[in-house]
Motif scaffolding. Sequence first.
Motif, short mmCIF file in Angstrom:
data_model
loop_
_atom_site.label_atom_id
_atom_site.label_comp_id
_atom_site.label_asym_id
_atom_site.label_seq_id
_atom_site.Cartn_x
_atom_site.Cartn_y
_atom_site.Cartn_z
N ARG A 1 33.79 -12.16 42.63
CA ARG A 1 32.14 -12.43 41.87
C ARG A 1 32.97 -11.33 40.50
NH1 ARG A 1 26.76 -11.31 45.48
NH2 ARG A 1 26.57 -13.24 46.25
N LEU A 2 33.31 -10.03 40.74
CA LEU A 2 34.04 -10.04 39.90
C LEU A 2 35.13 -10.80 38.96
CD1 LEU A 2 33.14 -5.73 40.93
CD2 LEU A 2 32.83 -6.70 39.72
N GLU A 3 35.56 -11.45 39.71
CA GLU A 3 37.04 -12.28 38.98
C GLU A 3 36.35 -13.42 37.88
OE1 GLU A 3 40.16 -11.92 38.88
OE2 GLU A 3 39.89 -9.35 39.81
N GLY A 4 34.56 -14.10 39.17
CA GLY A 4 34.23 -15.06 37.45
C GLY A 4 34.42 -16.00 39.24
N ALA A 5 34.22 -15.61 39.82
CA ALA A 5 34.58 -16.98 41.21
C ALA A 5 32.80 -17.11 41.38
CB ALA A 5 35.24 -16.94 42.50
N THR B 1 33.97 -22.70 43.75
CA THR B 1 34.83 -21.94 43.57
C THR B 1 34.92 -20.88 44.84
OG1 THR B 1 36.02 -22.94 41.56
CG2 THR B 1 37.07 -20.49 42.91
N MET B 2 33.49 -20.24 44.62
CA MET B 2 33.29 -19.55 45.88
C MET B 2 33.75 -20.19 47.14
SD MET B 2 32.97 -15.85 46.34
CE MET B 2 31.43 -15.53 45.25
N LEU B 3 33.09 -21.28 47.42
CA LEU B 3 32.07 -22.07 48.75
C LEU B 3 34.16 -22.01 49.61
CD1 LEU B 3 30.93 -23.39 50.70
CD2 LEU B 3 31.12 -24.97 49.71
N PHE B 4 35.06 -22.81 48.74
CA PHE B 4 36.22 -23.40 48.64
C PHE B 4 37.12 -22.06 49.07
CE2 PHE B 4 34.20 -27.20 48.00
CZ PHE B 4 35.00 -28.29 49.19
N LYS B 5 37.17 -21.52 48.33
CA LYS B 5 38.60 -19.75 47.90
C LYS B 5 37.94 -18.91 49.16
CE LYS B 5 40.54 -22.21 45.67
NZ LYS B 5 42.35 -22.72 46.00
N LEU C 1 34.77 -9.20 49.93
CA LEU C 1 35.84 -10.01 49.69
C LEU C 1 34.76 -10.82 48.54
CD1 LEU C 1 37.59 -11.36 52.41
CD2 LEU C 1 38.22 -9.90 50.29
N ILE C 2 33.54 -10.95 49.01
CA ILE C 2 32.46 -11.64 48.23
C ILE C 2 31.98 -11.07 46.79
CG2 ILE C 2 30.27 -12.21 47.69
CD1 ILE C 2 31.48 -13.63 49.87
#
Length: 287
Positions: A183-187, A191-195, A178-179
């Motif tokens: 990252r591939l989607e640009g998060a 955004t990475m933290l909350f989503k 998922l991580i």
Amino acid sequence: MALVPWLFLAPALLMFGIYVVAPIFESMAISLYDWDGLGTPKYIGLGNYVELWSDEDFFTALRNNVIWFFGFLLAIPMGLGLALLLNQEVFGIRLAKSLFFFPFVISQVVIGLVFSWFYDPTNGLLLHVMAWLGMDPIAVLSDEHLVTYGIVIAGLYPQTAYCMILYLTGLNNLRPDLIEAARLEGAKGWTMLFKIVLPQLRPATFIAVVVTIIGSLRSFDMISIMTQGGPYGQSRVLAYYMYEQALSEYGYRMGYGTAIATVLFLLMLVYIVFVLYRVYRQEQETD
């Protein structure tokens, strides 16, 4: 076959009934009496609860419990922040983790004494810090408006370490696929933290909230070590006020003390029922 699980549960249920459920009902029964713990109890019905309603010290203790409740919740975001900071692969990070975890493994008595020295208005570290900042010294533990906040800060010290460990465990169990997909989607960043990260940390957050709130409601040892309820009873919480009324030289009013304990139990019961309901709902969603 349906009887087999109950046979395995029977010893634990028996012990739970004898040592937990029965004393709760016995305490509720004692709260209906005027009793010093030695003489003959005198039945007064709801007299102790009526007295509580007009007892200013009781409402002071209740107010302090509310302060503990909201103050202790700060341990959760602080623990999460420390966990995110320490969840790095750099040299010396294991030593740093050990130092941050250290407050949780030492005695609450030791922490209370250390913070009492820290707050000492004559030669404590806080005095020197405030002098360096050009501020006048503050006797935190002697100020009726600041004392509860000072003790809560001392209590946050080990509680934050506990929440940090919970979150570090959760971070080690994150799904790497998922991580990488995020990252591939640009998060990245918030955004990475909350989503992505926080939704996977939901079990750790749930445990942290449960343990932290219960810890705030049963606070006793820090108050006993640092102030003994002072100054003028302004740092009391319900657990300490119960002790004063029922078991200390100031009271020996077992009936009144157990009435305070019953109120505290009912407050905790509301939260425990909510927690059990949430656990039941999560199990139903999982099934």
